[in-house]
Design an enzyme around this catalytic site. Sequence first.
Site, mmCIF file in Angstrom:
data_model
loop_
_atom_site.group_PDB
_atom_site.id
_atom_site.type_symbol
_atom_site.label_atom_id
_atom_site.label_comp_id
_atom_site.label_asym_id
_atom_site.label_seq_id
_atom_site.Cartn_x
_atom_site.Cartn_y
_atom_site.Cartn_z
ATOM 1 N N ASP A 258 0.827 -1.210 0.000
ATOM 2 C CA ASP A 258 0.000 0.000 0.000
ATOM 3 C C ASP A 258 0.860 1.259 0.000
ATOM 4 O O ASP A 258 2.060 1.235 0.275
ATOM 5 C CB ASP A 258 -0.920 0.008 1.223
ATOM 6 N N ASP B 288 8.389 5.012 -0.889
ATOM 7 C CA ASP B 288 7.778 4.302 0.250
ATOM 8 C C ASP B 288 6.658 3.391 -0.206
ATOM 9 O O ASP B 288 5.505 3.782 -0.179
ATOM 10 C CB ASP B 288 7.262 5.327 1.263
ATOM 11 N N GLU C 196 0.128 -1.346 5.707
ATOM 12 C CA GLU C 196 1.182 -0.892 6.627
ATOM 13 C C GLU C 196 1.003 0.554 7.027
ATOM 14 O O GLU C 196 1.307 0.938 8.161
ATOM 15 C CB GLU C 196 2.556 -1.097 5.981
ATOM 16 N N GLU D 255 11.989 -0.357 3.700
ATOM 17 C CA GLU D 255 11.619 1.062 3.757
ATOM 18 C C GLU D 255 12.771 1.916 3.208
ATOM 19 O O GLU D 255 13.928 1.493 3.200
ATOM 20 C CB GLU D 255 11.299 1.475 5.193
ATOM 21 N N HIS E 108 5.832 10.048 1.677
ATOM 22 C CA HIS E 108 4.537 10.694 1.947
ATOM 23 C C HIS E 108 4.452 12.127 1.411
ATOM 24 O O HIS E 108 3.411 12.761 1.531
ATOM 25 C CB HIS E 108 4.212 10.719 3.450
#
Length: 385
Positions: A73, A104, A138, A164, A353
């Site tokens: 995700d 990410d 996650e 990550e 993000h």
Amino acid sequence: MDKQNKIDILTHLVQIDSANDYEKKVADYLEKLLTDHGITVKQVETSAGRNNLIAELGEPDATPVFAFAGHLDTVGFGNLDDWAHGPLSAEIHGDRLYGRGSADMKGSLAAMVIAMIDLADSKTKIPGRIRLLATVGEEYGAAGSKQLTEQGEVDDVDGMIIGEPTSGDVVYAHNGSLNYTVTSEGTPVHSSIPEQGVNALTNLVKFVNAEADLFADVKPSKEVGPLVHSITIFNSGDQVNTIPGHAELQGNIRATPEFGNGAVIKRLNMITRGLSSAPGADLSFNVDMSFDPVVTDKEDPLVQLAQTESSKEFNREVELKVIHGATDASEYRKAENQFPIVVLGAGDWENAHKMNEYVELSQFLVMDEVYKQIALKDLKELNKK
């Protein structure tokens, strides 16, 4: 696998929308890709449209087991007007491939898949098994890693890399992350007669004031630094001339190994109960999500091996680091056996993000070799024990 084929896999992954949902689309793509190269794959459903994927190389039941772990995700897109390159475009400009999840962590996930394909195509003898765990959710609660851990899918794992974004550096520890809600119930009345009601907002503000110093005595961790706590959402009332009968807030806390989530929850419960004991106060506390802090000893052989192999491929001395976010490691650490975990991947942690998220292709294109060498050499060393 040549450079263009690697980039094509990453491009396709980024172009699949898996923002906070619909991970089965990614799982289906990866399953076909892996099975086309003779790799054993299964999907594990979490809920409709949301499937984890498990792939494996090596003889069935062979030991030891090394795991590549990542999530399918991404976070949401935010305001599309803020994107110079579309979040699903996978546009390449210079050394950067842009798109939501590129850092990410679809860049690292693609590298893990490529590493397994290369090993399968070259018929490399695996001194044990290599397992890929690609999970759902996650970014909001780690539903996938929680499910796989509870189902025993990591009970036989001896070492793990979580992909990550770390720019090739090796992360051996991270804070926990705990989300909570505090609710205040009152009695709504007209604002001209406040003495006849109970102001839920006023009582909730008492929690805000008390929380500000609640963890002042907690000493910084020698590994991850200070405990960090923030109240981030506050809602109350819907009409200016009415005393609010309901108010709630949400907060986030980054716990430390020395003062973990259990201690944090105990203290938050204590202050909520204390405030609720006052006349007219009715506060309740609820944990919404809890990721425990994770630390692997810096001297652990896996940490040292990861640093060595990453340094070789990046042609620099990569650093051993801690991060103040949380990862699926918090769930995997709840397995019956304890095994070392490192976080290592392509892309910048600070870029995750953000709008116009990107991964550096120069990092991505070597990461599969980093993963292959760590897995093979760690399995070889484990076989000697």
